[in-house]
Write a protein that holds these residues in place. Structure first.
Motif, PDB file in Angstrom:
ATOM      1  N   MET A  21      44.076 -23.930 -19.532  1.00 40.37           N
ATOM      2  CA  MET A  21      43.576 -24.610 -20.832  1.00 40.37           C
ATOM      3  C   MET A  21      42.136 -23.680 -20.997  1.00 40.37           C
ATOM      4  N   GLY A  22      42.047 -23.142 -22.452  1.00 39.31           N
ATOM      5  CA  GLY A  22      40.729 -22.650 -22.686  1.00 39.31           C
ATOM      6  C   GLY A  22      40.366 -21.078 -22.432  1.00 39.31           C
ATOM      7  N   ARG A  23      41.574 -20.914 -21.546  1.00 37.84           N
ATOM      8  CA  ARG A  23      41.605 -19.356 -21.303  1.00 37.84           C
ATOM      9  C   ARG A  23      42.869 -18.532 -21.813  1.00 37.84           C
ATOM     10  N   PHE A  24      44.001 -19.241 -22.113  1.00 38.62           N
ATOM     11  CA  PHE A  24      45.290 -18.447 -22.389  1.00 38.62           C
ATOM     12  C   PHE A  24      45.313 -19.099 -23.904  1.00 38.62           C
ATOM     13  N   ALA A  25      46.179 -18.275 -24.613  1.00 39.84           N
ATOM     14  CA  ALA A  25      46.631 -18.922 -26.180  1.00 39.84           C
ATOM     15  C   ALA A  25      47.903 -18.486 -26.373  1.00 39.84           C
ATOM     16  N   ILE A  26      48.887 -19.255 -26.661  1.00 44.18           N
ATOM     17  CA  ILE A  26      50.409 -18.933 -26.939  1.00 44.18           C
ATOM     18  C   ILE A  26      50.464 -18.913 -28.447  1.00 44.18           C
ATOM     19  N   SER A  27      51.091 -18.026 -29.019  1.00 40.74           N
ATOM     20  CA  SER A  27      51.310 -18.104 -30.580  1.00 40.74           C
ATOM     21  C   SER A  27      52.713 -17.395 -30.787  1.00 40.74           C
ATOM     22  N   ARG A  28      53.144 -17.599 -31.963  1.00 38.21           N
ATOM     23  CA  ARG A  28      54.399 -17.203 -32.177  1.00 38.21           C
ATOM     24  C   ARG A  28      54.301 -16.179 -33.564  1.00 38.21           C
ATOM     25  N   ASP A  29      55.037 -15.226 -33.823  1.00 40.03           N
ATOM     26  CA  ASP A  29      55.133 -14.566 -35.207  1.00 40.03           C
ATOM     27  C   ASP A  29      56.712 -14.498 -35.339  1.00 40.03           C
ATOM     28  N   ASN A  30      57.016 -15.639 -36.410  1.00 35.79           N
ATOM     29  CA  ASN A  30      58.326 -15.603 -36.738  1.00 35.79           C
ATOM     30  C   ASN A  30      59.037 -14.451 -37.577  1.00 35.79           C
ATOM     31  N   THR A  31      58.156 -13.614 -38.134  1.00 34.19           N
ATOM     32  CA  THR A  31      58.609 -12.543 -38.518  1.00 34.19           C
ATOM     33  C   THR A  31      59.074 -11.354 -37.690  1.00 34.19           C
ATOM     34  N   LYS A  32      58.644 -11.525 -36.661  1.00 30.79           N
ATOM     35  CA  LYS A  32      58.987 -10.395 -35.551  1.00 30.79           C
ATOM     36  C   LYS A  32      59.825 -11.246 -34.509  1.00 30.79           C
ATOM     37  N   ASN A  33      60.154 -12.651 -34.550  1.00 34.43           N
ATOM     38  CA  ASN A  33      60.712 -13.208 -33.574  1.00 34.43           C
ATOM     39  C   ASN A  33      60.309 -12.974 -31.908  1.00 34.43           C
ATOM     40  N   MET A  69      45.861 -13.573 -22.503  1.00 30.92           N
ATOM     41  CA  MET A  69      45.539 -14.379 -21.518  1.00 30.92           C
ATOM     42  C   MET A  69      44.006 -13.795 -21.295  1.00 30.92           C
ATOM     43  N   ASN A  70      42.894 -14.498 -21.228  1.00 31.89           N
ATOM     44  CA  ASN A  70      41.777 -14.044 -20.907  1.00 31.89           C
ATOM     45  C   ASN A  70      41.134 -14.592 -19.936  1.00 31.89           C
ATOM     46  N   SER A  71      39.890 -14.095 -19.591  1.00 30.00           N
ATOM     47  CA  SER A  71      38.968 -14.515 -18.454  1.00 30.00           C
ATOM     48  C   SER A  71      40.182 -14.584 -17.197  1.00 30.00           C
ATOM     49  N   LEU A  72      41.105 -13.733 -16.795  1.00 27.83           N
ATOM     50  CA  LEU A  72      41.855 -13.728 -15.970  1.00 27.83           C
ATOM     51  C   LEU A  72      41.161 -13.880 -14.501  1.00 27.83           C
ATOM     52  N   LYS A  73      41.884 -14.665 -13.714  1.00 29.92           N
ATOM     53  CA  LYS A  73      41.415 -14.816 -12.394  1.00 29.92           C
ATOM     54  C   LYS A  73      42.425 -14.465 -11.449  1.00 29.92           C
ATOM     55  N   PRO A  74      42.093 -14.159 -10.028  1.00 28.47           N
ATOM     56  CA  PRO A  74      43.019 -13.631  -9.024  1.00 28.47           C
ATOM     57  C   PRO A  74      43.956 -14.834  -8.866  1.00 28.47           C
ATOM     58  N   GLU A  75      43.897 -16.018  -9.294  1.00 30.52           N
ATOM     59  CA  GLU A  75      44.811 -17.014  -8.916  1.00 30.52           C
ATOM     60  C   GLU A  75      45.768 -17.109  -9.937  1.00 30.52           C
ATOM     61  N   ASP A  76      45.648 -16.065 -11.143  1.00 27.12           N
ATOM     62  CA  ASP A  76      46.571 -16.008 -11.992  1.00 27.12           C
ATOM     63  C   ASP A  76      47.737 -14.927 -11.852  1.00 27.12           C
TER      64      ASP A  76
END
Length: 120
Positions: A64-76, A82-89
């Protein structure tokens, strides 16, 4: 026939960003929701994020606060930024596309998996 193709991923350093994409081809008469899961070496698969056909999103507390999911229905396509990635990711990330035809139970389709490695 349904086809799920994942792209993105790779090796980055802690603090860097990556984007994963999940492109779906298949029936269009119903609705799709898409989620991302990940499995780290030696661990159980865990939920990361999801987006419904209407755009409603949900995230695991760990991203939460680091990743963002989005959809582009025109491209399916559904993207996972994924931002501020950590080794545990570090994990193999899997896309799960669920199709709701409106008749019967929904059907799940899994992507092939994409390796994300974050070095410290």
């Amino acid at each position: 026939q349904v086809n799920i193709v994942q792209s993105g991923g790779g090796l980055v350093q802690a603090g860097d960003s990556l984007r994963l994409s999940c492109t779906t081809s298949g029936p269009t008469g119903g609705a799709w929701s898409t989620a991302w899961f990940r499995r780290a070496l030696g661990k159980e698969r865990e939920f990361v994020a999801a987006v419904t056909s209407s755009g409603r999103t949900n995230y695991a507390d760990s991203v939460m606060g680091r990743f963002a999911i989005s959809r582009d229905n025109t491209k399916n396509t559904v993207n996972l930024q994924m931002n501020s990635l950590k080794p545990e990711d570090t994990a193999v990330y899997y896309c799960l596309a669920t199709y709701y035809s409106g008749m019967g139970d929904p059907t799940d389709y899994w992507g092939q998996g994409t390796q994300v490695t974050v070095s410290s």
